[in-house]
Design an enzyme around this catalytic site. Structure first.
Site, short mmCIF file in Angstrom:
data_model
loop_
_atom_site.label_atom_id
_atom_site.label_comp_id
_atom_site.label_asym_id
_atom_site.label_seq_id
_atom_site.Cartn_x
_atom_site.Cartn_y
_atom_site.Cartn_z
CG HIS A 62 -0.34 0.07 2.54
ND1 HIS A 62 0.51 -0.88 3.04
CD2 HIS A 62 -0.46 1.01 3.53
CE1 HIS A 62 0.88 -0.54 4.27
NE2 HIS A 62 0.32 0.61 4.58
CG HIS A 64 0.00 4.30 4.93
ND1 HIS A 64 -0.79 3.50 5.72
CD2 HIS A 64 -0.75 5.41 4.65
CE1 HIS A 64 -1.96 4.11 5.92
NE2 HIS A 64 -1.96 5.25 5.29
CG ASP A 66 4.96 2.60 7.08
OD1 ASP A 66 4.11 3.15 6.37
OD2 ASP A 66 4.68 1.75 7.95
CG HIS A 67 4.25 -0.39 4.07
ND1 HIS A 67 4.29 -1.70 4.49
CD2 HIS A 67 3.79 0.33 5.12
CE1 HIS A 67 3.88 -1.77 5.75
NE2 HIS A 67 3.56 -0.54 6.15
CG HIS A 142 -3.83 -0.18 6.39
ND1 HIS A 142 -3.75 -0.14 7.75
CD2 HIS A 142 -2.76 0.53 5.92
CE1 HIS A 142 -2.68 0.57 8.08
NE2 HIS A 142 -2.07 0.99 7.01
CG ASP A 213 0.71 -1.61 7.62
OD1 ASP A 213 1.63 -2.44 7.50
OD2 ASP A 213 0.92 -0.38 7.75
CG HIS A 271 3.73 -2.46 10.66
ND1 HIS A 271 2.82 -1.66 11.30
CD2 HIS A 271 4.06 -1.79 9.53
CE1 HIS A 271 2.59 -0.58 10.58
NE2 HIS A 271 3.34 -0.64 9.50
#
Ligand SMILES: [Zn+2]
Ligand SMILES: [Zn+2]
Length: 327
Positions: A62, A64, A66-67, A142, A213, A271
């Site tokens: 996805h 976000h 952090d990914h 998510h 997530d 995570h």
């Protein structure tokens, strides 16, 4: 056939306590796949001497940061290294546009074909496959559209007993037949070779499920039933279950309960929220509900052995596909 997963990062949201954001390297039969690409992923690949040039498929869950914020840096490094092999990226709709804008405004003409395939959220489907392996999406829930990825081996052929080649005088066409489970007959109709005498059943199919997530989704247990290795996000301790629900994340206890429901063989949790400097409480909580739980620790490679072989987790530096140490 080799099948393993190396953890490159497993912190949530931001770099904290020496922990990087989400990324993993999956190796199957010498093919390397990258799962998510948090900021700093290319540095982690270098740190653990893993050959980024051999990655041909990247799967993003996805959008976000952090990914996926490490993706462009990795792509540009591959370009500067003169890569010519095509690179396939699978990720949410919009990722293709994000990458294209950056490349257009920096006037970068990549040295290799970059194929970005949008993977919308929705029911599970196969997004990539070869002769031995398929990669399916895992529907996750998510705050924004999100897919996990399920690496599942295809059914292999029967295994030839090596000594049978001489004993039975097997020719290549005979070997192909008995491995398909067919017997060999003479023109007269006489049974020459019973495939059960010269082959063993195929190895059981192995699988790896990557769920990050997401909030807890018990309905995914059917899809992932019997997974040999399951990674499930466990952002919070269960005392924070209200916060987990509000942010569409999972607690360590919930991840363990999901592993039980899916009858996974082993669970990796990751995570981790930056609020946790120490991770032992998360591991302890998960192990209360699912004993075979491990922390997603950077640099650790989790082997996925055939069920009749011994499970093991070993150092990434020992992997045969690692770069040789530079003097
Ligand atoms: Zn995240
Ligand atoms: Zn997220």
């Amino acid at each position: 056939m080799k099948f393993d997963v190396t953890i490159l990062g497993a912190n949530s949201a931001k770099f904290a306590h020496g922990r990087h954001q989400t990324s993993q390297l999956v190796c199957h039969n010498e093919h390397l796949f990258l799962l998510d690409c948090g900021e700093g992923t290319q540095l982690q690949l270098m740190r653990y001497r893993l050959k980024m040039s051999r990655i041909n498929q990247i799967f993003i869950t996805h959008l976000h940061g952090d990914h996926f914020l490490g993706l462009l840096g990795l792509i540009l490094t591959l370009h500067l290294n003169g890569r010519t092999q095509r690179l396939e990226v699978f990720g949410p709709p919009g990722l293709d546009e994000i990458l294209a804008v950056q490349l257009r405004w920096s006037e970068t003409a990549l040295s290799f074909p970059l194929i970005v395939t949008p993977v919308p959220a929705g029911p599970s489907r196969t997004v990539w496959e070869n002769e031995h392996l398929e990669v399916l999406t895992i529907p996750l829930e998510h705050r924004i559209p999100c897919n996990g990825y399920f690496f599942r081996e295809k059914q292999g052929k029967r295994r030839l007993v090596a000594s049978a080649i001489d004993t039975y005088g097997l020719r290549p066409q005979h070997i192909a037949m008995v491995r398909r489970g067919e017997d060999v007959y003479a023109d007269t109709g006489e049974l020459l070779i019973d495939h059960r005498h010269v082959t063993l059943p195929p190895h059981p199919r192995r699988s790896y499920a990557f769920c990050s997530d997401t909030r807890l989704l018990p309905q995914n247990a059917a899809l992932l039933q019997g997974a040999d290795l399951l990674y499930h996000e466990a952002t919070f301790l269960h005392e924070q279950q209200d916060r987990a629900a509000a942010t569409f994340h999972t607690t360590a206890r919930q991840a363990a309960e999901f592993a039980t429901l899916a009858q996974a063989r082993r669970l990796i949790i990751g995570h981790f929220s930056s609020r946790y400097r120490e991770l032992a409480p998360l591991l302890d909580e998960a192990r209360t509900y699912f004993a075979s739980t491990h922390l997603a620790e950077e640099g650790v490679t989790f082997d996925i052995p055939y069920p009749d072989q011994e499970a093991d987790a070993s150092s990434a530096a020992a992997a045969p596909w690692a770069e040789p140490v530079q003097a």
